[in-house]
Design a protein around this motif. Structure first.
Motif, mmCIF file in Angstrom:
data_model
loop_
_atom_site.group_PDB
_atom_site.id
_atom_site.type_symbol
_atom_site.label_atom_id
_atom_site.label_comp_id
_atom_site.label_asym_id
_atom_site.label_seq_id
_atom_site.Cartn_x
_atom_site.Cartn_y
_atom_site.Cartn_z
ATOM 1 N N GLN A 149 13.354 1.964 10.459
ATOM 2 C CA GLN A 149 14.271 2.059 9.323
ATOM 3 C C GLN A 149 14.360 3.475 8.755
ATOM 4 N N GLY A 150 13.495 4.386 9.242
ATOM 5 C CA GLY A 150 13.488 5.753 8.748
ATOM 6 C C GLY A 150 12.709 5.949 7.467
ATOM 7 N N VAL A 151 11.960 4.910 7.057
ATOM 8 C CA VAL A 151 11.160 5.024 5.827
ATOM 9 C C VAL A 151 9.992 5.972 6.048
ATOM 10 N N ILE A 152 9.364 5.884 7.222
ATOM 11 C CA ILE A 152 8.327 6.824 7.629
ATOM 12 C C ILE A 152 8.725 7.406 8.976
ATOM 13 N N LYS A 153 8.158 8.557 9.312
ATOM 14 C CA LYS A 153 8.529 9.207 10.571
ATOM 15 C C LYS A 153 7.609 8.807 11.721
ATOM 16 N N SER A 154 6.323 8.628 11.421
ATOM 17 C CA SER A 154 5.355 8.388 12.483
ATOM 18 C C SER A 154 4.347 7.333 12.066
ATOM 19 N N SER A 207 0.827 -1.205 0.000
ATOM 20 C CA SER A 207 0.000 0.000 0.000
ATOM 21 C C SER A 207 0.859 1.251 0.000
ATOM 22 N N LEU A 208 1.880 1.296 0.845
ATOM 23 C CA LEU A 208 2.728 2.482 0.906
ATOM 24 C C LEU A 208 3.541 2.668 -0.377
ATOM 25 N N THR A 209 4.011 1.566 -0.950
ATOM 26 C CA THR A 209 4.742 1.658 -2.216
ATOM 27 C C THR A 209 3.855 2.254 -3.305
ATOM 28 N N GLU A 210 2.611 1.773 -3.384
ATOM 29 C CA GLU A 210 1.690 2.273 -4.404
ATOM 30 C C GLU A 210 1.286 3.715 -4.124
ATOM 31 N N ASP A 254 5.305 11.077 5.624
ATOM 32 C CA ASP A 254 5.682 11.362 7.010
ATOM 33 C C ASP A 254 4.919 10.487 8.006
ATOM 34 N N VAL A 255 3.620 10.390 7.830
ATOM 35 C CA VAL A 255 2.769 9.674 8.784
ATOM 36 C C VAL A 255 1.972 8.608 8.038
ATOM 37 N N ALA A 256 2.033 7.375 8.524
ATOM 38 C CA ALA A 256 1.224 6.294 7.970
ATOM 39 C C ALA A 256 0.184 5.904 9.008
ATOM 40 N N LEU A 257 -1.072 6.022 8.631
ATOM 41 C CA LEU A 257 -2.184 5.741 9.536
ATOM 42 C C LEU A 257 -2.873 4.439 9.144
ATOM 43 N N ILE A 258 -3.095 3.561 10.104
ATOM 44 C CA ILE A 258 -3.925 2.381 9.894
ATOM 45 C C ILE A 258 -5.368 2.876 9.800
ATOM 46 N N ALA A 276 -4.772 -5.927 12.264
ATOM 47 C CA ALA A 276 -4.213 -4.575 12.335
ATOM 48 C C ALA A 276 -3.154 -4.454 13.419
ATOM 49 N N ILE A 277 -3.432 -5.022 14.597
ATOM 50 C CA ILE A 277 -2.455 -4.896 15.681
ATOM 51 C C ILE A 277 -1.351 -5.950 15.568
ATOM 52 N N GLY A 278 -1.671 -7.101 14.965
ATOM 53 C CA GLY A 278 -0.692 -8.182 14.883
ATOM 54 C C GLY A 278 0.221 -8.111 13.680
ATOM 55 N N GLU A 279 -0.237 -7.454 12.587
ATOM 56 C CA GLU A 279 0.568 -7.390 11.371
ATOM 57 C C GLU A 279 0.814 -5.965 10.873
ATOM 58 N N ALA A 280 -0.272 -5.177 10.747
ATOM 59 C CA ALA A 280 -0.107 -3.831 10.191
ATOM 60 C C ALA A 280 0.773 -2.968 11.084
ATOM 61 N N PHE A 281 0.465 -2.940 12.383
ATOM 62 C CA PHE A 281 1.264 -2.078 13.250
ATOM 63 C C PHE A 281 2.736 -2.501 13.297
ATOM 64 N N PRO A 282 3.062 -3.794 13.519
ATOM 65 C CA PRO A 282 4.487 -4.162 13.532
ATOM 66 C C PRO A 282 5.203 -3.822 12.226
ATOM 67 N N ALA A 283 4.527 -3.979 11.087
ATOM 68 C CA ALA A 283 5.158 -3.638 9.807
ATOM 69 C C ALA A 283 5.461 -2.149 9.736
ATOM 70 N N LEU A 284 4.526 -1.327 10.184
ATOM 71 C CA LEU A 284 4.747 0.117 10.164
ATOM 72 C C LEU A 284 5.816 0.523 11.179
ATOM 73 N N ALA A 285 5.832 -0.124 12.337
ATOM 74 C CA ALA A 285 6.857 0.180 13.334
ATOM 75 C C ALA A 285 8.251 -0.137 12.791
ATOM 76 N N GLU A 286 8.353 -1.221 12.029
ATOM 77 C CA GLU A 286 9.638 -1.569 11.418
ATOM 78 C C GLU A 286 10.059 -0.510 10.399
ATOM 79 N N LEU A 287 9.111 -0.053 9.595
ATOM 80 C CA LEU A 287 9.425 0.996 8.617
ATOM 81 C C LEU A 287 9.819 2.292 9.321
ATOM 82 N N ARG A 288 9.189 2.562 10.448
ATOM 83 C CA ARG A 288 9.573 3.740 11.237
ATOM 84 C C ARG A 288 11.000 3.603 11.764
#
Length: 308
Positions: free
Chosen positions: A153-158, A111-114, A125-129, A139-151
Motif C-alpha cells: 500500500q506504500g505505507v512503509i517502504k521495506s 504498534s506502527l500507528t503508536e 521507512d523500514v518496519a522490523l519484526i 510472526a510469520i503467519g500474521e506479522a509478516f503478512p500485515a507488514l507486506a500488505e502495508l508495504r
C-alpha cells in the motif's frame, strides 16, 4: 537492496539504555550523527518505553524527510502501567508502561500507528519484526503478512526482521520476501556464525543485511579488554583470544574498535553497520575510526586467530 549509508545510529542508548541521558545530550548525539554523514536511524518502542522514538523523532523533525532512512520495530506493544518503580529491562526510566508481546496483524498495525505518534513524523521507512525468537508461528503467519500488505500500500517502504540469532533469520529469508534483516552480534570479529549459511542466502535472495552489535556488547569497543561479551562477563578463553586480536591490530597500527567497525562491511551482503551511541563525542570518535584506513594485510592475520 536497501539504499542506506554505510553506518547508522542505533537509538537504544538515547532511550536511556543502562544510564539516563538528558534530552540535550540525546539531541546532541543525533545532531552529531547527522553532521558526520549518518542517514540511517534505528529505533523501537522497546527502547526506553517509547523514549527513544520520541527523542529521535524530535531530532529529525526539522531534517529533509527524503534525506534519511528511519526504521522502527513491531512485536512489543506498550501498555500503560501505574508508573511506580523503574523499568526492569535495562532502561533507566520510570515504569510508566509494560511491554506486551504481540505479533498479530492488529498488533502490528497498532504498534506502527503508536510509533508514528511518538515519532511525530509522517512515515516510517523500514518496519522490523523485533525478536520473534519464541513467536515464530505468529510472526510469520500474521506479522509478516500485515507488514507486506502495508508495504504494498506504500505505507512503509521495506519489511524486515531484527534478531540476535541467525537460524530464524535464515528461515524468514527462505520463506518470505523480506527486504532486509538486522543481524545483531553474529557477524563480528569474534562471532562469524552467520557467515556460512545466512549471509550467502541473503546475497542469493537480494536481502540487505544491517549489522548491529558489532562490538559484541562492549568487549570490542575499546582496545584495552574492557566490557562484556554478549552482555555477560567474558570467559578467560575469550579474553585470551581478544588479547591476540588486539596484538595483531597493534602490529598494523590499528585498534580493536577500528577493526570491529570495518570488518562486517567487507562482506558483500552487509549494507550498513548500526552503532548504538549515546553522546556527540562518542559519535565523532566512532565515525573518525570508521573513516581511518586499514591495511589489507590485517585481515589475513586476524583470520589466522579465527582458525587457531
Amino acid at each position: 537492496m536497501l539504499d542506506v549509508t554505510r553506518y547508522g545510529l542505533g537509538c537504544a542508548p538515547i532511550g536511556n539504555l543502562f544510564t539516563a541521558l538528558t534530552d540535550e545530550t540525546a539531541r546532541a548525539a543525533v545532531d552529531a550523527a547527522w553532521e558526520t554523514g549518518i542517514r540511517l536511524y534505528d529505533t523501537a518502542p522497546h527502547y526506553g518505553l517509547g523514549l527513544s522514538e520520541r527523542r529521535i523523532g524530535e531530532a529529525l523533525r526539522h531534517r529533509p524527510r527524503s534525506e534519511f532512512t528511519l526504521s522502527t520495530k513491531v512485536g512489543r506493544l506498550l501498555v500503560p502501567a501505574d508508573g511506580t518503580g523503574r523499568d526492569d529491562q535495562g532502561f533507566d526510566i520510570p515504569a510508566t508502561h509494560t511491554r506486551v508481546w504481540d505479533f498479530s496483524a492488529d498488533g502490528v498495525r497498532r504498534s506502527l500507528t503508536e510509533s508514528l505518534e511518538r515519532l511525530g513524523l509522517d512515515s516510517i521507512d523500514v518496519a522490523l519484526i523485533h525478536d520473534p525468537d519464541h513467536h515464530w508461528k505468529e510472526a510469520i503467519g500474521e506479522a509478516f503478512p500485515a507488514l507486506a500488505e502495508l508495504r504494498a500500500q506504500g505505507v512503509i517502504k521495506s519489511v524486515g526482521v531484527g534478531m540476535n540469532q541467525w537460524p530464524m533469520l535464515a528461515d524468514f529469508v527462505r520463506e518470505t520476501d523480506v527486504d532486509t534483516i538486522m543481524l545483531a552480534g553474529r557477524y563480528t570479529l569474534l562471532d562469524q556464525s552467520a557467515a556460512a549459511e545466512l549471509l550467502p542466502l541473503c546475497l542469493e535472495r537480494g536481502v540487505s543485511v544491517v549489522a548491529a552489535g558489532v562490538f559484541n556488547s562492549g568487549i570490542l569497543a575499546t582496545h584495552d579488554l574492557k566490557g562484556t561479551y554478549n552482555y555477560v562477563p567474558a570467559s578467560p578463553e575469550l579474553l585470551d583470544r581478544v588479547r591476540r586480536l588486539a596484538h595483531i591490530c597493534e602490529e598494523h597500527g590499528v585498534t580493536l574498535p577500528q577493526a570491529a567497525l570495518a570488518f562486517p562491511l567487507r562482506h558483500p551482503a552487509i549494507s550498513s553497520v548500526v552503532m548504538g551511541m549515546r553522546s556527540a563525542d562518542e559519535v565523532r570518535q566512532n565515525m573518525a575510526l570508521a573513516a581511518s584506513s586499514i591495511p589489507e594485510a590485517l585481515w589475513d592475520d586476524l583470520a589466522e586467530v579465527e582458525h587457531d
